[in-house]
Motif scaffolding. Structure first.
Motif, PDB file in Angstrom:
ATOM      1  N   ARG A  25       0.813  -1.220   0.000  1.00 31.43           N
ATOM      2  CA  ARG A  25       0.000   0.000   0.000  1.00 31.43           C
ATOM      3  C   ARG A  25       0.848   1.272   0.000  1.00 31.43           C
ATOM      4  N   SER A  26       2.157   1.100   0.050  1.00 31.04           N
ATOM      5  CA  SER A  26       3.085   2.225  -0.067  1.00 31.04           C
ATOM      6  C   SER A  26       4.382   1.701  -0.662  1.00 31.04           C
ATOM      7  N   LEU A  27       5.287   2.614  -0.984  1.00 32.47           N
ATOM      8  CA  LEU A  27       6.523   2.234  -1.660  1.00 32.47           C
ATOM      9  C   LEU A  27       7.541   1.755  -0.618  1.00 32.47           C
ATOM     10  N   LEU A  28       7.391   0.489  -0.194  1.00 36.78           N
ATOM     11  CA  LEU A  28       8.208  -0.049   0.880  1.00 36.78           C
ATOM     12  C   LEU A  28       9.595  -0.463   0.411  1.00 36.78           C
ATOM     13  N   LYS A  29       9.690  -1.025  -0.756  1.00 36.17           N
ATOM     14  CA  LYS A  29      10.956  -1.579  -1.224  1.00 36.17           C
ATOM     15  C   LYS A  29      11.810  -0.509  -1.908  1.00 36.17           C
ATOM     16  N   THR A  30      13.115  -0.625  -1.738  1.00 32.07           N
ATOM     17  CA  THR A  30      14.066   0.341  -2.280  1.00 32.07           C
ATOM     18  C   THR A  30      14.555  -0.107  -3.651  1.00 32.07           C
ATOM     19  N   TYR A  31      14.341   0.768  -4.624  1.00 30.03           N
ATOM     20  CA  TYR A  31      14.783   0.490  -5.991  1.00 30.03           C
ATOM     21  C   TYR A  31      16.187   1.024  -6.202  1.00 30.03           C
ATOM     22  N   SER A  32      17.039   0.200  -6.781  1.00 31.53           N
ATOM     23  CA  SER A  32      18.400   0.607  -7.118  1.00 31.53           C
ATOM     24  C   SER A  32      18.723   0.116  -8.517  1.00 31.53           C
ATOM     25  N   ARG A  33      19.018   1.039  -9.402  1.00 27.92           N
ATOM     26  CA  ARG A  33      19.374   0.676 -10.774  1.00 27.92           C
ATOM     27  C   ARG A  33      20.633  -0.202 -10.794  1.00 27.92           C
ATOM     28  N   ALA A  34      21.535   0.038  -9.852  1.00 26.49           N
ATOM     29  CA  ALA A  34      22.786  -0.705  -9.810  1.00 26.49           C
ATOM     30  C   ALA A  34      22.579  -2.198  -9.517  1.00 26.49           C
ATOM     31  N   MET A  35      21.428  -2.566  -8.932  1.00 31.38           N
ATOM     32  CA  MET A  35      21.164  -3.965  -8.600  1.00 31.38           C
ATOM     33  C   MET A  35      20.595  -4.758  -9.770  1.00 31.38           C
ATOM     34  N   ILE A  36      20.246  -4.086 -10.852  1.00 29.61           N
ATOM     35  CA  ILE A  36      19.626  -4.758 -11.993  1.00 29.61           C
ATOM     36  C   ILE A  36      20.668  -5.577 -12.750  1.00 29.61           C
ATOM     37  N   GLN A  37      20.318  -6.826 -13.051  1.00 28.98           N
ATOM     38  CA  GLN A  37      21.193  -7.711 -13.809  1.00 28.98           C
ATOM     39  C   GLN A  37      20.620  -7.890 -15.217  1.00 28.98           C
ATOM     40  N   ALA A  38      20.534  -6.789 -15.952  1.00 28.52           N
ATOM     41  CA  ALA A  38      20.039  -6.812 -17.330  1.00 28.52           C
ATOM     42  C   ALA A  38      20.682  -5.653 -18.077  1.00 28.52           C
ATOM     43  N   ALA A  39      20.689  -5.731 -19.398  1.00 27.29           N
ATOM     44  CA  ALA A  39      21.294  -4.685 -20.214  1.00 27.29           C
ATOM     45  C   ALA A  39      20.577  -3.355 -20.017  1.00 27.29           C
ATOM     46  N   SER A  40      21.312  -2.256 -20.056  1.00 27.83           N
ATOM     47  CA  SER A  40      20.737  -0.925 -19.852  1.00 27.83           C
ATOM     48  C   SER A  40      19.639  -0.607 -20.855  1.00 27.83           C
ATOM     49  N   LEU A  41      19.747  -1.163 -22.062  1.00 24.68           N
ATOM     50  CA  LEU A  41      18.723  -0.918 -23.081  1.00 24.68           C
ATOM     51  C   LEU A  41      17.362  -1.455 -22.679  1.00 24.68           C
ATOM     52  N   ARG A  42      17.320  -2.415 -21.754  1.00 22.99           N
ATOM     53  CA  ARG A  42      16.061  -3.039 -21.371  1.00 22.99           C
ATOM     54  C   ARG A  42      15.416  -2.401 -20.151  1.00 22.99           C
ATOM     55  N   ILE A  43      16.093  -1.503 -19.485  1.00 27.10           N
ATOM     56  CA  ILE A  43      15.567  -0.892 -18.265  1.00 27.10           C
ATOM     57  C   ILE A  43      14.553   0.194 -18.631  1.00 27.10           C
ATOM     58  N   LYS A  44      13.405   0.168 -17.979  1.00 29.74           N
ATOM     59  CA  LYS A  44      12.342   1.151 -18.202  1.00 29.74           C
ATOM     60  C   LYS A  44      12.106   1.930 -16.911  1.00 29.74           C
ATOM     61  N   GLU A  45      12.137   3.257 -17.004  1.00 32.04           N
ATOM     62  CA  GLU A  45      11.864   4.128 -15.856  1.00 32.04           C
ATOM     63  C   GLU A  45      10.964   5.260 -16.338  1.00 32.04           C
ATOM     64  N   TRP A  46       9.896   5.528 -15.594  1.00 34.00           N
ATOM     65  CA  TRP A  46       8.981   6.572 -16.057  1.00 34.00           C
ATOM     66  C   TRP A  46       8.215   7.197 -14.892  1.00 34.00           C
ATOM     67  N   ASP A  47       7.846   8.448 -15.083  1.00 33.16           N
ATOM     68  CA  ASP A  47       6.908   9.180 -14.232  1.00 33.16           C
ATOM     69  C   ASP A  47       5.808   9.715 -15.145  1.00 33.16           C
ATOM     70  N   TYR A  48       4.573   9.390 -14.829  1.00 35.41           N
ATOM     71  CA  TYR A  48       3.422   9.833 -15.634  1.00 35.41           C
ATOM     72  C   TYR A  48       2.387  10.435 -14.690  1.00 35.41           C
ATOM     73  N   TYR A  49       1.964  11.643 -14.981  1.00 31.75           N
ATOM     74  CA  TYR A  49       0.908  12.295 -14.215  1.00 31.75           C
ATOM     75  C   TYR A  49      -0.281  12.591 -15.116  1.00 31.75           C
ATOM     76  N   LEU A  50      -1.470  12.360 -14.570  1.00 32.67           N
ATOM     77  CA  LEU A  50      -2.709  12.766 -15.235  1.00 32.67           C
ATOM     78  C   LEU A  50      -3.510  13.616 -14.267  1.00 32.67           C
ATOM     79  N   VAL A  51      -3.932  14.779 -14.741  1.00 29.99           N
ATOM     80  CA  VAL A  51      -4.778  15.688 -13.964  1.00 29.99           C
ATOM     81  C   VAL A  51      -6.040  15.944 -14.777  1.00 29.99           C
ATOM     82  N   GLU A  52      -7.202  15.832 -14.135  1.00 31.49           N
ATOM     83  CA  GLU A  52      -8.429  16.067 -14.892  1.00 31.49           C
ATOM     84  C   GLU A  52      -9.542  16.586 -13.988  1.00 31.49           C
TER      85      GLU A  52
END
Length: 342
Positions: A25-52
């Protein structure tokens, strides 16, 4: 099965795999790009806001999708059933946009000659600023918004992919954010104040190549109570948890599986005809009357993005965890179907 996660800690282990799959129900886990074991081309990061509100919507995106960076602004006019979307791209950012590792603080920024976007999270509020030169024939676009009064609960999902142990989907949806501010285009200005709400789609992960997902979001007010939902499926292995949740006065009410029923004729989806939605436990029954299809398609063979974000009105009923029934009558929101190969 709905595995609710309560403990804090790292999102990924030393092998680059999810420590635990489920929802929170909240952002409990810590995300670290350095921990990813995949090619940089495959990493997806985004912020999307919708206001209406009842009349207009604004959608803002900053994304680093490995091989392509995206800065996008959409202005949607419900009464005239029109929309303007301007999107800029940047090849192979691969982390150079430096998007924050948490949704709780930091600045996401897009800078170019024509477009400036910034999302700043500070002191419990979210400040969205945008400027786009020659956005339309009416002139430049300027936007300043403050989103605050975040609800107690949000929908956070930690989803693995069956066919790739290093792929994962870490996503937070915050609904029913209160909005203050305005958007200006040339001589025209619209203020978002009363009955205006926002949502955040914050995501980090590694995806597999070919995916189709379904997503619906609503943030509104019913009888003086803030109310909304996040519904979705199609992305990854959801056996441990779905990303379906109702929100009432800031409290999340978890649903199991939800299906979107989009009309189809001769093998083709009819996005502007009425849809229906239902869950597997009898707690959600909704009809959806489309108003506008914000669609975009890129087909370059190996690269495909076929997007239909349909805005409209929902009616029906939902049942909360305490068995209260909430009637829904022509509330605004959207539902989408997106097919990507990238």
């Amino acid at each position: 099965m709905q595995n609710e996660i309560h403990s804090q800690g790292p999102l990924l282990n030393e092998q680059g795999r999810l420590v635990e799959a489920g929802y929170a129900r909240s952002l409990l886990k810590t995300y670290s790009r350095a921990m990813i074991q995949a090619a940089s081309l495959r990493i997806k990061e985004w912020d999307y806001y919708l206001v209406e509100d009842e009349d207009y919507a604004v959608a803002l995106t900053i994304a680093d999708n490995g091989y392509m960076g995206i800065g996008s602004i959409s202005l949607i006019d419900f009464s005239h059933r029109t929309e303007i979307t301007k999107t800029e791209t940047r090849l192979f950012p691969m982390g150079r946009l430096k998007l924050p590792t948490s949704s709780r603080q930091g600045v996401s920024r897009w800078e170019s000659k024509r477009c400036q976007l910034s999302f700043t999270v500070k002191d419990g509020a979210r400040f969205l600023e945008a400027a786009y030169t020659d956005f339309s024939v009416s002139g430049d676009l300027l936007l300043q918004l403050r989103l605050d009064e975040a609800p107690q609960d949000s929908m956070v999902i930690m989803t693995p992919f069956q066919n790739d142990p290093h792929a994962f989907y870490y996503n937070q949806k915050i609904n029913c954010l209160c909005v203050h501010g305005s958007v200006t285009m040339g001589k025209w200005t619209h203020s978002f104040e009363k009955n205006a709400y926002g949502c955040l789609d914050w995501g980090r992960g590694v995806w597999t190549y070919d995916n189709t997902w379904y997503w619906s979001s609503c943030s509104t007010q019913i009888d003086g109570h803030r109310f909304g939902w996040n519904l979705g499926y199609g992305f990854g292995d959801t056996r441990q948890a779905s990303e379906n949740m109702l929100f009432y006065d800031g409290i999340g009410h978890k649903l199991d599986q939800v299906s979107f029923h989009i009309p189809m004729t001769d093998g083709r989806y009819r996005y502007m005809e009425p849809w229906s939605f239902a869950d597997n436990e009898g707690r959600l029954r909704l009809s959806f009357t489309p108003v506008l299809d914000r669609k975009a398609k890129i087909d370059a063979g190996f690269l495909l993005s076929d997007q239909h974000q349909v805005f409209g009105r929902f009616s029906g009923h939902v049942i909360l965890d305490d068995r209260r029934t909430i009637s829904v009558s022509s509330v605004p929101g959207f539902a989408e179907r997106v097919h990507n190969r990238w």
